[in-house]
Design an enzyme around this catalytic site. Structure first.
Site, PDB file in Angstrom:
ATOM      1  N   CYS A 189     -54.795  -6.138  32.651  1.00  0.00           N
ATOM      2  CA  CYS A 189     -54.815  -4.619  32.732  1.00  0.00           C
ATOM      3  C   CYS A 189     -53.422  -4.079  33.029  1.00  0.00           C
ATOM      4  CB  CYS A 189     -55.864  -4.057  33.671  1.00  0.00           C
ATOM      5  SG  CYS A 189     -57.683  -4.751  33.201  1.00  0.00           S
ATOM      6  N   HIS A 329     -53.162   2.519  40.072  1.00  0.00           N
ATOM      7  CA  HIS A 329     -53.966   1.496  39.064  1.00  0.00           C
ATOM      8  C   HIS A 329     -55.497   2.023  39.296  1.00  0.00           C
ATOM      9  CE1 HIS A 329     -55.159  -1.711  36.613  1.00  0.00           C
ATOM     10  NE2 HIS A 329     -56.019  -2.021  37.376  1.00  0.00           N
ATOM     11  N   GLU A 340     -54.872  -1.740  46.842  1.00  0.00           N
ATOM     12  CA  GLU A 340     -53.890  -0.957  46.660  1.00  0.00           C
ATOM     13  C   GLU A 340     -53.378   0.327  47.576  1.00  0.00           C
ATOM     14  OE1 GLU A 340     -52.351   1.345  42.448  1.00  0.00           O
ATOM     15  OE2 GLU A 340     -54.318   1.221  42.681  1.00  0.00           O
ATOM     16  N   LYS A 359     -57.926   6.951  35.689  1.00  0.00           N
ATOM     17  CA  LYS A 359     -59.006   6.189  35.140  1.00  0.00           C
ATOM     18  C   LYS A 359     -60.424   6.937  35.591  1.00  0.00           C
ATOM     19  CE  LYS A 359     -56.916   1.672  35.200  1.00  0.00           C
ATOM     20  NZ  LYS A 359     -55.637   2.054  35.703  1.00  0.00           N
ATOM     21  N   HIS A 364     -61.596   2.851  32.349  1.00  0.00           N
ATOM     22  CA  HIS A 364     -60.461   1.597  32.622  1.00  0.00           C
ATOM     23  C   HIS A 364     -59.989   1.219  31.237  1.00  0.00           C
ATOM     24  CE1 HIS A 364     -58.001  -1.452  33.888  1.00  0.00           C
ATOM     25  NE2 HIS A 364     -59.017  -2.101  34.684  1.00  0.00           N
ATOM     26  N   PHE A 425     -56.372  -8.737  35.911  1.00  0.00           N
ATOM     27  CA  PHE A 425     -57.198  -9.859  36.311  1.00  0.00           C
ATOM     28  C   PHE A 425     -56.037 -10.992  36.061  1.00  0.00           C
ATOM     29  CE2 PHE A 425     -62.058  -8.609  35.388  1.00  0.00           C
ATOM     30  CZ  PHE A 425     -62.020  -8.094  36.668  1.00  0.00           C
TER      31      PHE A 425
END
Length: 437
Positions: A189, A329, A340, A359, A364, A425
């Site tokens: 991502c 993110h 984060e 998001k 996402h 990931f």
């Protein structure tokens, strides 16, 4: 030399210095945006939707018919295929490639460049840099049904062009006569941010003058949704999907899958100035790192992500106090958002700028996320208006460390640089620093 000549020389020297970084490498500016997403099909539409803070999650008929454990997501708004593609192209290209090519076409047009190649750009010195987390996965799964049904002799002729991981990059390159580097990056991502950052490095290094760079993914299909559901990453508020994506919220329970494409046209600053291009801003900093701790979870302490942010700031020549806001993110999963928040706290200390997360609105969007975030972050910095984080009501102990913008847009000093994070990931971290023109 007369006083007028000396003044002219000074202005010329100053102009050249404005187009170079402190290390002597060229500045890389953004001259075009293109996007196809759940929040809209133009940069203005997307920015307005994100500023509204309203989630675009809906029930998806295909998922409901298949009986998937989670039947909602954030599909991209309908694409006018006749506007972008011939009939043969519509048959040959899969959905992901269509979204990516259409967004790239719009970015090229927005930059004031000609479709099919512009004489002001040397074909050998313009590149294509595409990020995607899943490439042709959705098409491969759909076409794989022939194997199970025993009908391999009836596999469609366009099967290979649809499942090629590099299909989007190749089609953009062909359409716009980009004969320089043509790359496809897959860093989970973080792919869209990686593509932009690597294009910036290529321009700085003098290998190319301009690039179309961004990301795309479209995997809102029963198989992929079932796969994500099996590893427990999806939000589960099925009766009310618009409340499901909750970045940084204490009640977050997973992400909502979306689909999108977002592309930027990047140019060497003096190259853009020579053709009189409008400039949105500069990609001033980029860094990447490997959070090599777990395949699908970040390090809980956020140490590697913090180091990535610090390195991007150093690349931009900026201290943490210069950043006006952070585009996080923030997927809405417990582990990601907590890590984060800790990383931001590590990097910025007691001077954490306002933090937002797109998001909650778009879902996402995987490999497209970093590119769409970069676009929104730059537009936010230009307007001095930070979008609210959808569905955020209260933090938990970890996310309380940061100042999450919610409820209404936050006014900040215009022209302040923005920092945008993307984590994927596999432990792929990428951070961009963007400064408005």
């Amino acid at each position: 030399m007369t006083p007028a000549q000396r003044a002219g020389q000074h202005r010329s020297d100053q102009h050249r210095s404005d187009q170079r970084r402190a290390d002597g490498t060229p500045r890389v500016v953004v001259t075009g945006f293109g996007v196809k997403s759940p929040a809209g099909g133009t940069p203005a539409e997307v920015f307005a939707t994100v500023l509204s803070g309203k989630s675009q999650a809906v029930h998806v008929p295909e998922l409901m018919e298949a009986g998937t454990a989670v039947s909602f997501g954030c599909p991209a708004q309908p694409l006018d295929e006749d506007r972008y593609f011939t009939k043969p192209e519509r048959r040959r290209l899969d959905r992901m490639t269509k979204l990516g090519v259409a967004a790239a076409d719009d970015a090229v047009a927005d930059a004031g460049l000609r479709h099919g190649g512009d004489p002001r750009l040397d074909p050998a010195r313009r590149g294509v840099y595409v990020g995607t987390a899943a490439a042709g996965l959705a098409s491969a799964v759909a076409l794989g049904g022939h194997e199970h049904a025993g009908t391999l002799d009836r596999v469609p002729v366009p099967a290979v062009p649809k499942i090629m991981p590099n299909a989007t990059a190749a089609n953009i390159s062909i359409r716009h006569a980009c004969e320089g580097p043509c790359f496809t990056f897959s860093t989970g991502c973080a792919s869209g941010a990686t593509a932009i950052g690597e294009a910036v490095l290529a321009i700085r290094a003098g290998r190319i003058d301009a690039a179309v760079a961004g990301g795309v993914d479209a995997i809102l299909t029963p198989f992929v949704m079932a796969a994500f559901a099996r590893i427990g990453t999806l939000a589960r508020r099925d009766p009310a999907p618009h409340t499901a994506g909750r970045p940084f919220d204490a009640e977050r329970d997973g992400f909502v899958v979306g689909e999108a494409a977002a592309f930027l046209v990047l140019e060497r600053a003096d190259h853009a100035a020579a053709r009189g291009a409008r400039v949105y801003g500069e990609v001033a900093g980029y860094a990447c790192a490997a959070d090599a701790a777990h395949l699908v979870q970040p390090r809980p302490d956020g140490a590697v992500a913090a180091r990535c942010m610090t390195a991007a700031l150093a690349d931009a020549g900026l201290g943490p106090s210069r950043i006006g806001h952070i585009s996080a993110h923030a997927t809405g999963t417990r582990g990601n958002d907590g890590a984060e928040a800790l990383a931001i706290d590590r990097c910025f200390g007691d001077r954490v700028p306002p933090v937002t997360a797109t998001k909650g609105v778009t879902g996402h969007i995987l490999g497209a996320g970093g590119a769409l975030q970069a676009m929104v972050a730059l537009l936010s910095a230009v307007d001095g208006l930070v979008p609210p984080t959808a569905n955020f009501t209260a933090p938990d102990a970890e996310t309380a460390l940061i100042d999450v913008v919610h409820g209404e847009p936050r006014t900040i000093a215009s022209a302040a640089p923005a920092l945008s994070n993307s984590f994927g990931f596999g432990g792929h971290d990428a951070t961009l620093v963007l400064t408005p023109a």
